[in-house]
Design a protein around this motif. Structure first.
Motif, PDB file in Angstrom:
ATOM      1  N   TYR A 133       0.798  -1.274   0.067  1.00 28.08           N
ATOM      2  CA  TYR A 133      -0.085  -0.114  -0.006  1.00 28.08           C
ATOM      3  C   TYR A 133       1.087   1.329   0.064  1.00 28.08           C
ATOM      4  N   ILE A 134       1.753   1.332   0.949  1.00 29.06           N
ATOM      5  CA  ILE A 134       2.571   2.603   0.867  1.00 29.06           C
ATOM      6  C   ILE A 134       3.531   2.749  -0.135  1.00 29.06           C
ATOM      7  N   TRP A 135       4.000   1.572  -0.634  1.00 31.43           N
ATOM      8  CA  TRP A 135       4.845   1.658  -1.736  1.00 31.43           C
ATOM      9  C   TRP A 135       4.091   2.286  -3.003  1.00 31.43           C
ATOM     10  N   PHE A 136       2.741   1.720  -3.425  1.00 29.69           N
ATOM     11  CA  PHE A 136       1.939   2.127  -4.513  1.00 29.69           C
ATOM     12  C   PHE A 136       1.756   3.371  -4.446  1.00 29.69           C
ATOM     13  N   ILE A 137       1.220   3.998  -3.034  1.00 31.56           N
ATOM     14  CA  ILE A 137       0.633   5.233  -3.058  1.00 31.56           C
ATOM     15  C   ILE A 137       2.070   6.276  -3.011  1.00 31.56           C
ATOM     16  N   ARG A 138       3.042   6.014  -2.602  1.00 37.72           N
ATOM     17  CA  ARG A 138       4.071   7.040  -2.820  1.00 37.72           C
ATOM     18  C   ARG A 138       4.701   6.910  -4.301  1.00 37.72           C
ATOM     19  N   GLY A 139       4.457   5.863  -4.852  1.00 40.95           N
ATOM     20  CA  GLY A 139       5.180   5.788  -6.194  1.00 40.95           C
ATOM     21  C   GLY A 139       4.390   6.242  -7.415  1.00 40.95           C
ATOM     22  N   THR A 140       3.298   6.363  -7.226  1.00 42.85           N
ATOM     23  CA  THR A 140       2.410   6.978  -8.387  1.00 42.85           C
ATOM     24  C   THR A 140       1.610   8.397  -7.976  1.00 42.85           C
ATOM     25  N   PRO A 141       1.362   9.107  -9.006  1.00 46.19           N
ATOM     26  CA  PRO A 141       0.832  10.450  -8.891  1.00 46.19           C
ATOM     27  C   PRO A 141      -0.563  10.312  -8.125  1.00 46.19           C
ATOM     28  N   THR A 142      -0.729  11.371  -7.576  1.00 44.39           N
ATOM     29  CA  THR A 142      -1.951  11.474  -6.783  1.00 44.39           C
ATOM     30  C   THR A 142      -3.189  11.635  -7.834  1.00 44.39           C
ATOM     31  N   LEU A 143      -2.672  12.228  -8.784  1.00 43.70           N
ATOM     32  CA  LEU A 143      -4.011  12.654  -9.907  1.00 43.70           C
ATOM     33  C   LEU A 143      -4.528  11.078 -10.405  1.00 43.70           C
ATOM     34  N   ILE A 144      -3.724  10.291 -10.790  1.00 44.53           N
ATOM     35  CA  ILE A 144      -4.096   9.193 -11.289  1.00 44.53           C
ATOM     36  C   ILE A 144      -4.727   8.218 -10.239  1.00 44.53           C
ATOM     37  N   GLN A 145      -4.318   8.179  -8.869  1.00 47.03           N
ATOM     38  CA  GLN A 145      -4.907   7.686  -7.826  1.00 47.03           C
ATOM     39  C   GLN A 145      -6.619   8.311  -7.947  1.00 47.03           C
ATOM     40  N   ILE A 146      -6.653   9.423  -7.850  1.00 44.15           N
ATOM     41  CA  ILE A 146      -8.079   9.951  -7.914  1.00 44.15           C
ATOM     42  C   ILE A 146      -8.801   9.516  -9.189  1.00 44.15           C
ATOM     43  N   PHE A 147      -8.082   9.476 -10.460  1.00 52.71           N
ATOM     44  CA  PHE A 147      -8.784   8.766 -11.585  1.00 52.71           C
ATOM     45  C   PHE A 147      -9.211   7.383 -11.097  1.00 52.71           C
ATOM     46  N   ILE A 148      -8.406   6.717 -10.821  1.00 49.21           N
ATOM     47  CA  ILE A 148      -8.729   5.268 -10.547  1.00 49.21           C
ATOM     48  C   ILE A 148     -10.263   5.055  -9.641  1.00 49.21           C
ATOM     49  N   VAL A 149      -9.941   5.952  -8.490  1.00 50.85           N
ATOM     50  CA  VAL A 149     -11.273   5.713  -7.969  1.00 50.85           C
ATOM     51  C   VAL A 149     -12.519   6.322  -8.367  1.00 50.85           C
ATOM     52  N   TYR A 150     -12.296   7.351  -9.007  1.00 52.05           N
ATOM     53  CA  TYR A 150     -13.483   8.101  -9.611  1.00 52.05           C
ATOM     54  C   TYR A 150     -13.873   7.492 -11.031  1.00 52.05           C
ATOM     55  N   PHE A 151     -13.148   7.273 -11.843  1.00 52.49           N
ATOM     56  CA  PHE A 151     -13.335   6.740 -13.309  1.00 52.49           C
ATOM     57  C   PHE A 151     -13.280   5.303 -13.390  1.00 52.49           C
ATOM     58  N   GLY A 152     -12.263   4.961 -12.756  1.00 57.22           N
ATOM     59  CA  GLY A 152     -11.864   3.112 -12.639  1.00 57.22           C
ATOM     60  C   GLY A 152     -12.991   2.449 -12.076  1.00 57.22           C
ATOM     61  N   LEU A 153     -13.230   2.655 -10.700  1.00 56.26           N
ATOM     62  CA  LEU A 153     -14.275   2.023  -9.997  1.00 56.26           C
ATOM     63  C   LEU A 153     -15.571   1.576 -10.596  1.00 56.26           C
ATOM     64  N   PRO A 154     -16.184   2.701 -11.238  1.00 53.83           N
ATOM     65  CA  PRO A 154     -17.620   2.434 -12.006  1.00 53.83           C
ATOM     66  C   PRO A 154     -17.612   1.109 -12.789  1.00 53.83           C
ATOM     67  N   GLN A 155     -16.344   0.770 -13.529  1.00 53.19           N
ATOM     68  CA  GLN A 155     -16.429  -0.437 -14.173  1.00 53.19           C
ATOM     69  C   GLN A 155     -16.763  -1.533 -13.593  1.00 53.19           C
ATOM     70  N   PHE A 156     -16.476  -1.608 -12.211  1.00 52.39           N
ATOM     71  CA  PHE A 156     -16.870  -2.440 -11.409  1.00 52.39           C
ATOM     72  C   PHE A 156     -18.173  -2.304 -10.417  1.00 52.39           C
ATOM     73  N   GLY A 157     -18.938  -1.449 -11.159  1.00 47.38           N
ATOM     74  CA  GLY A 157     -20.283  -1.310 -10.411  1.00 47.38           C
ATOM     75  C   GLY A 157     -20.123  -0.436  -9.211  1.00 47.38           C
ATOM     76  N   LEU A 158     -18.941   0.327  -9.102  1.00 44.48           N
ATOM     77  CA  LEU A 158     -18.881   1.104  -7.699  1.00 44.48           C
ATOM     78  C   LEU A 158     -18.888   2.621  -8.189  1.00 44.48           C
ATOM     79  N   ARG A 159     -20.188   3.093  -8.537  1.00 41.73           N
ATOM     80  CA  ARG A 159     -20.330   4.528  -9.141  1.00 41.73           C
ATOM     81  C   ARG A 159     -20.223   5.505  -7.883  1.00 41.73           C
ATOM     82  N   LEU A 160     -19.372   6.394  -7.576  1.00 45.53           N
ATOM     83  CA  LEU A 160     -19.425   7.247  -6.333  1.00 45.53           C
ATOM     84  C   LEU A 160     -19.271   8.674  -6.807  1.00 45.53           C
ATOM     85  N   SER A 161     -20.139   9.614  -5.779  1.00 46.20           N
ATOM     86  CA  SER A 161     -20.232  10.946  -6.399  1.00 46.20           C
ATOM     87  C   SER A 161     -18.831  11.401  -6.278  1.00 46.20           C
ATOM     88  N   PRO A 162     -18.616  12.616  -6.931  1.00 47.20           N
ATOM     89  CA  PRO A 162     -17.200  13.164  -6.974  1.00 47.20           C
ATOM     90  C   PRO A 162     -16.560  13.646  -5.644  1.00 47.20           C
TER      91      PRO A 162
END
Ligand SMILES: Nc1ncnc2c1ncn2[C@@H]1O[C@H](COP(=O)(O)OP(=O)(O)O)[C@@H](O)[C@H]1O
Ligand SMILES: [Mg+2]
Lengths: 219, 281
Positions: free
Chosen positions: A59-88
């Motif tokens: 967890y720590i390795w992944f978070i520190r080694g990737t851009p925060t913006l990409i992490q935000i995109f994964i949660v907001y745009f990525g998760l809906p592919q698995f049916g998890l649609r969250l408000s912004p």
């Protein structure tokens, strides 16, 4: 001159206030979420179970080694592919909290390791159990040690909320962009936006400095 | 081995290893009420480990320990291994003082002393405070009760650490080189406090390099050598007339450094001796 400037701003004061409140609420929620993830990951790192240690490290390795913006995109745009649609807003809080947790975990872990072994031993030798000595002896000392780095984390969290403008959370940054789109006065409005962030981060610093002074007498 | 029903602490066949290294190789010992047992021996001979096994800060791999109502068998398959709750009760009855004083820096002197009596022994705040203040008065530090430990000298901190242990009214006190971290001029005040506890009849085991102090204050001296009790007897016999070469060599080494230190500072054994003479009527 100043009067005309002010006239230009006046229609937007209420909007700026609302957007600032959004920033504050976003920050507080994300900071709380980051403390929860951080505490869990810190406990995972010192766990007896290898799987938990490995999970925390990953967890720590992944978070520190990737851009925060990409992490935000994964949660907001990525998760809906698995049916998890969250408000912004919710996606933003989860992404920022998850991101901050990795840094908080490291802070807590180094705080724990800064407490000399003898502190635990002298408590044990007096008959204290694990939870009592954690609560009364270790955590109060850890808290004093990690207060300054946690403050820095809170400040970067507040600044990072501006990234959520890209997933359409109407916070300060997105709000000022929408005004600029109609007023064509980027310099004044971005400066004003920056000043509002500055006031908020300075308030956090002041609160932390006050707490530090309050505890300083004992260390 | 004769059954010794009256012993306060009874230890049989205590073994402790760290990985492949066997540090305690089967120690048996009876300690009676009021005995002051000094423990000497080379660094690494297992003295600290032994004390830490007595209150089970370290869990031995084998052996038995009897103390008050407790009767533990440390063998892996035994049903009499101590539980976590047993250990809390046992440790509340045995005081321990370490080389580094380990006072809690976020609490005042008074808070340090009343913490365990209130949270572990369940004493009311008032009673714990009155008791703590009486103990602090005894060591002349009652006016420092609202100070934080870092404001105190090393000697003062160590005396507060002793008082913190005494506040639980322990049946036995364990001292592990309690003067080793102190500046020479502060050793005396801590040794006099230990000596005055011995006079009060407190049962204690103390690991020390202060040979003169051991001779004056203890009623019995153990020489630890490679994880075993190599000599055991009245301090005058053990220290003046060592039976083994190893003890003779050890004493030569330690006394040599003592002499060097004494040349500069009037401390060491003489401080303990003075404390006793001083408090005699
Ligand atoms: N926690 C530990 N882990 C591994 N080895 C240890 C530990 N504690 C002590 N030892 C070893 O056990 C031996 C005895 O140590 P100790 O009881 O501290 O000796 P002493 O107090 O007589 O100097 C030493 O060789 C030391 O390195
Ligand atoms: Mg030692």
């Amino acid at each position: 001159m100043i009067a005309t400037w002010w006239e230009g701003f006046e229609p937007y004061v209420a909007g700026f206030l609302d957007a600032s409140v959004v920033v504050l609420v976003l920050s507080i929620c994300s900071i709380l979420v980051s403390w929860i993830f951080g505490l869990l990951a810190a406990l995972g790192k010192v766990s007896r179970f290898r799987l938990l240690r490995w999970l925390s490290d990953f967890y720590i390795w992944f978070i520190r080694g990737t851009p925060t913006l990409i992490q935000i995109f994964i949660v907001y745009f990525g998760l809906p592919q698995f049916g998890l649609r969250l408000s912004p807003f919710v996606a933003g809080v989860i992404a920022l909290g998850f991101n901050g947790g990795a840094y908080v975990a490291e802070i807590i872990r180094s705080g724990l390791s800064a407490i000399p072994r003898g502190q635990t031993e002298s408590a044990e030798a007096l008959g204290m159990g694990r939870s009592l000595l954690m609560r009364r002896i270790i955590l109060p000392q850890v808290f004093r040690i990690i207060l300054p780095p946690l403050t820095n984390e809170a400040i970067s969290m507040l600044k990072n909320t501006s990234l959520l403008s890209v997933i359409t959370v109407v916070e300060l940054t997105l709000y000022s962009q929408t005004i600029i789109a109609t007023t064509f006065r980027p310099f004044e409005f971005y400066i004003a936006t920056a000043l509002i962030y500055l006031v908020m981060t300075s308030v956090i610093s002041q609160i932390a400095a006050y707490l530090e002074r309050k505890f300083a007498r004992s260390l | 081995m004769t059954a010794d029903r009256d012993a306060l602490i009874r230890i049989r066949g205590l073994h402790k290893s760290y990985g492949p290294i066997e540090v305690l190789k089967g120690i048996s010992l009876d300690v009676h009420q009021g005995e002051v047992v000094s423990i000497i021996g080379a660094s690494g001979s297992g003295k600290s480990t032994f004390l830490r096994c007595l209150n089970v800060l370290e869990m031995p791999q084998a052996g038995r320990l009897r103390f008050e109502g407790f009767d533990f068998d440390f063998d892996e398959n035994s049903r009499h291994r101590p539980t976590a709750a047993d250990l809390r009760l046992l440790r509340a009855r045995i005081g321990m003082v370490f080389q580094s004083y380990n006072l809690w820096p976020h609490m005042t002197v008074l808070e340090n002393v009343i913490e365990a009596p209130i949270r572990v022994a369940g004493q009311p705040l008032r009673e714990a405070t009155a008791n703590a203040e009486a103990l602090l008065a005894r060591i002349g530090l009652v006016d420092k009760r609202h100070s934080y430990p870092t404001r105190l000298s090393g000697g003062q901190q160590q005396r507060v650490a002793i008082v913190r242990a005494l506040a639980m009214a322990p049946k036995v006190m364990l001292f592990d080189e309690v003067t080793s971290a102190l500046d020479p001029e502060l050793v005396g005040e801590v040794l006099s406090l230990v000596a005055s506890l011995a006079e009060d009849g407190m049962t204690m085991l103390l690991v020390t390099h202060e040979i003169g102090f051991a001779r004056e204050v203890s009623t019995r001296t153990l020489f630890f050598d490679q994880g075993l009790v190599a000599e055991d007897g009245p301090p005058r016999e053990v220290l003046q007339d060592p039976r083994s070469d190893r003890l003779r060599q050890f004493l030569k080494r330690v006394l040599h450094t003592d002499v060097r230190r004494d040349a500069g500072h009037a401390v060491d054994g003489s401080a303990g001796a003075q404390a006793i003479e001083g408090s005699a009527p």
